[in-house]
Design an enzyme around this catalytic site. Structure first.
Site, PDB file in Angstrom:
ATOM      1  N   ARG A 123      34.658  39.516  -5.280  1.00  0.00           N
ATOM      2  CA  ARG A 123      35.763  39.940  -5.948  1.00  0.00           C
ATOM      3  C   ARG A 123      34.981  40.525  -7.084  1.00  0.00           C
ATOM      4  NH1 ARG A 123      40.426  35.940  -7.374  1.00  0.00           N
ATOM      5  NH2 ARG A 123      39.026  34.787  -8.746  1.00  0.00           N
ATOM      6  N   LYS A 225      39.630  40.850 -12.075  1.00  0.00           N
ATOM      7  CA  LYS A 225      39.343  39.863 -12.792  1.00  0.00           C
ATOM      8  C   LYS A 225      39.395  40.347 -14.311  1.00  0.00           C
ATOM      9  CE  LYS A 225      38.860  35.613 -12.000  1.00  0.00           C
ATOM     10  NZ  LYS A 225      41.022  34.779 -12.013  1.00  0.00           N
TER      11      LYS A 225
END
Length: 252
Positions: A123, A225
């Site tokens: 991620r 993120k």
């Protein structure tokens, strides 16, 4: 409310399909010839029965750096402490930074397990590509997380008392004046023992759906993120528990 939230995981799954099946099946490699059960440790002197979700300084953090077009160095553990940044650092002026989060748990038999470190690594790589940043390899990321957990072994709460929250950071620390990628980057991992994030634990929640202020917009960076995604939610806070979807653990 439930229908609006349902599109969130579908969008994330669509992004994760780019990295293939290895997202769900990547094995965990030890950063040391020793497992966590082999490390001698004495639990920190702390009231684990009253452990909340707040910052508690631990012993060590991991750090490595690279240039804009280079590879991350081997890196090393340092005593937990402040880091030095130029006032013109890309992360301070233009928000070029990413965060991740995983946890280490202690089992009843004393062994320690990490929660999906490979998935967090991938991620971060997806986010770094979106933010025009170099990123550590999956193995570098996982090794750094494991090394940080082992170095702070005494801060991993006893079984059932909480966990060691591990926070990897990727920031553009290089100085830059114009709006452009920073010339240097730091990958840093620190850790903190925590209890439940929510005060009432697993009890039912009262939720509020904000319809005026948006955390993310179509075509923006809301799918990664980025540190810039969290400033606007300091009023109404939205919590999405991705761990309910990916309940994957790997042994440390």
């Amino acid at each position: 409310m439930i229908q609006r939230a349902a599109c969130f995981p579908r969008a994330l799954l669509s992004s994760l399909q780019k990295v293939g099946v290895r997202y769900f099946t990547a094995p965990a490699a030890l950063t040391s010839a020793q497992s966590s059960a082999d490390w001698d440790y004495e639990s920190a002197d702390y009231d684990w029965d009253n452990l909340g979700f707040k910052l508690i300084q631990t012993d060590y953090m991991f750090m490595t750096r690279c240039s804009q077009y280079g590879n991350f160095e081997k890196g090393q553990l340092n005593p937990y402490g402040n880091i030095e940044l130029s006032p013109s650092a890309g992360v301070l002026n233009y928000g070029q930074g990413l965060i991740e989060g995983t946890k280490a748990y202690r089992r009843d038999d004393g062994r320690t397990f990490l929660f999906r470190p490979h998935e967090s690594a991938i991620r971060m790589q997806i986010g770094a590509e979106r933010m025009c940043m170099p990123s550590p390899s999956t193995q570098q990321f996982v090794d750094a997380v494991k090394l940080t957990a082992l170095a702070n072994n005494r801060w991993i709460p006893p079984a059932g008392k909480g966990s060691l929250y591990i926070r990897p950071l990727l920031i553009g620390n290089g100085p830059i004046l114009g709006v452009a990628p920073a010339p240097e980057y730091t990958f840093l991992v620190y850790a903190c023992p925590v209890g439940n994030y929510l005060r009432n634990g697993t009890q039912p929640l009262t939720l509020y759906v904000e319809e005026e202020h948006h955390r993310a917009s179509r075509g923006g960076a809301g799918g990664v993120k980025s540190i810039t995604n969290y400033g606007p939610v300091n009023g109404p806070i939205f919590t999405f528990d991705i761990s309910r979807i990916y309940g994957i653990q790997s042994q440390l």
